[in-house]
Scaffold this motif. Structure first.
Motif, PDB file in Angstrom:
ATOM      1  N   GLN A   1     -24.923 149.582  27.507  1.00 36.05           N
ATOM      2  CA  GLN A   1     -24.441 149.354  26.163  1.00 36.05           C
ATOM      3  C   GLN A   1     -23.237 148.622  26.258  1.00 36.05           C
TER       4      GLN A   1
ATOM      5  N   ASP B   1     -17.366 157.116  20.049  1.00 38.63           N
ATOM      6  CA  ASP B   1     -18.825 157.292  20.234  1.00 38.63           C
ATOM      7  C   ASP B   1     -19.677 156.213  19.630  1.00 38.63           C
ATOM      8  N   LEU B   2     -20.454 155.666  20.450  1.00 33.08           N
ATOM      9  CA  LEU B   2     -21.156 154.345  20.047  1.00 33.08           C
ATOM     10  C   LEU B   2     -22.044 154.699  18.739  1.00 33.08           C
ATOM     11  N   THR B   3     -22.632 155.965  18.584  1.00 30.30           N
ATOM     12  CA  THR B   3     -23.262 156.051  17.269  1.00 30.30           C
ATOM     13  C   THR B   3     -22.391 156.116  16.100  1.00 30.30           C
ATOM     14  N   ASN B   4     -21.236 156.408  16.006  1.00 28.29           N
ATOM     15  CA  ASN B   4     -20.225 156.574  15.317  1.00 28.29           C
ATOM     16  C   ASN B   4     -19.575 155.137  14.815  1.00 28.29           C
TER      17      ASN B   4
ATOM     18  N   SER C   1     -14.550 160.965  19.523  1.00 29.17           N
ATOM     19  CA  SER C   1     -15.347 160.604  18.531  1.00 29.17           C
ATOM     20  C   SER C   1     -15.338 159.211  17.854  1.00 29.17           C
TER      21      SER C   1
ATOM     22  N   TRP D   1     -22.535 149.429  10.172  1.00 27.11           N
ATOM     23  CA  TRP D   1     -23.499 149.105   9.343  1.00 27.11           C
ATOM     24  C   TRP D   1     -23.369 149.557   7.927  1.00 27.11           C
TER      25      TRP D   1
ATOM     26  N   ILE E   1     -21.131 152.175  15.404  1.00 25.64           N
ATOM     27  CA  ILE E   1     -22.559 151.445  14.942  1.00 25.64           C
ATOM     28  C   ILE E   1     -22.711 151.935  13.612  1.00 25.64           C
ATOM     29  N   ALA E   2     -22.774 153.210  13.195  1.00 24.15           N
ATOM     30  CA  ALA E   2     -22.769 153.712  11.833  1.00 24.15           C
ATOM     31  C   ALA E   2     -21.873 153.049  10.537  1.00 24.15           C
TER      32      ALA E   2
ATOM     33  N   GLN F   1     -27.714 145.997  24.350  1.00 19.29           N
ATOM     34  CA  GLN F   1     -28.326 147.022  24.923  1.00 19.29           C
ATOM     35  C   GLN F   1     -29.307 146.970  25.501  1.00 19.29           C
TER      36      GLN F   1
END
Length: 247
Positions: free
Chosen positions: A120, A193-196, A190, A202, A198-199, A144
């Motif tokens: 990633q 964190d890739l999820t945070n 945090s 977007w 990207i969220a 990714q």
């Protein structure tokens, strides 16, 4: 004289029947009053030399190596930190003063027992439009790929495409998103964190995405060689949506 008037009534009715209904259709659908239009523009894009990289190491679950250009992130990684060798080159192929693509190469040194099964990668860019409104923003490409088979190299070749969820202004300066995609000074895990990341990205109305990456995963790495990512990211001419001025 009166007979001539009566004789012209059928002709008038014929004109009404033939010409009025076709005019009502575009009127009712607002076809005569377009509310938006488009134009073409080659964006001014520059790689910011800011990177966040995570490699998933098999075969055990939850093992990974990580590195970034953000010292605060690197301090959080402890023994998972692994510094790669980077080489980058931006190219102005048509010599018009604007870069057309980025050549990016990352070489991750590995121990003989380590095997990469996923990567990633976030690359950060400065992105600007000037033709009508002036848009100045910082954006990213997210690369990714995962495979059940350990790899030796990953090749990707795609476009950094503009993604509009709303129309851009037809004039003025827009700097809403001229802030870093990654909070590189934060001491908190945090924020990396890739999820945070990207969220939050977007949630924006204007972004860039790495489109049609065409990944090629190469297997068969020799024990003493690094894992290599080779990516070419093109900066294409974009179709920009904008609202028409109203009276």
């Amino acid at each position: 004289m009166q007979s001539h008037r009566f004789a012209s009534l059928p002709l008038l009715l014929l004109y009404i029947i033939v010409y009025v209904p076709p005019l009502l259709v575009p009127y009712r659908s607002h076809g005569f009053w377009l509310k938006q239009s488009t134009y073409l523009e080659q964006p001014t894009v520059r790689f910011r030399y800011e990177v966040l990289f995570v490699a998933t190491i098999g075969p055990g679950p939850g093992s990974f190596l990580a590195w970034s250009t953000f010292p605060a992130f690197n301090r959080l990684q402890e023994d998972r930190l692994r510094v790669p060798l980077l080489s980058t080159r931006e190219e102005d192929k048509n010599q018009d003063g604007k870069m057309d693509q980025l050549h990016f190469k990352l070489e991750l040194p590995l121990q003989p027992t380590e095997h990469v099964v996923g990567v990633q990668l976030i690359l950060l860019f400065s992105y600007q439009l000037y033709r009508m409104s002036t848009l100045v923003m910082q954006s990213m490409a997210f690369l990714q790929f995962f495979s059940p088979v350990p790899g030796s190299q990953l090749y990707m070749n795609g476009d950094l495409k503009l993604n509009q969820r709303q129309l851009l202004n037809h004039c003025g300066l827009d700097t809403r998103y001229n802030v870093s995609v990654v909070n590189g000074t934060s001491p908190f895990a945090s924020d990396y964190d890739l999820t945070n990341i990207i969220a939050a990205y977007w949630d924006r109305n204007v972004t860039t995405v790495f489109s049609d990456p065409n990944p090629v995963w190469v297997t068969g790495r020799a024990a003493d060689t690094p894992f290599i990512i080779n990516a070419t990211i093109h900066y294409p001419v974009e179709v920009i949506l904008y609202p028409l001025k109203t009276a």
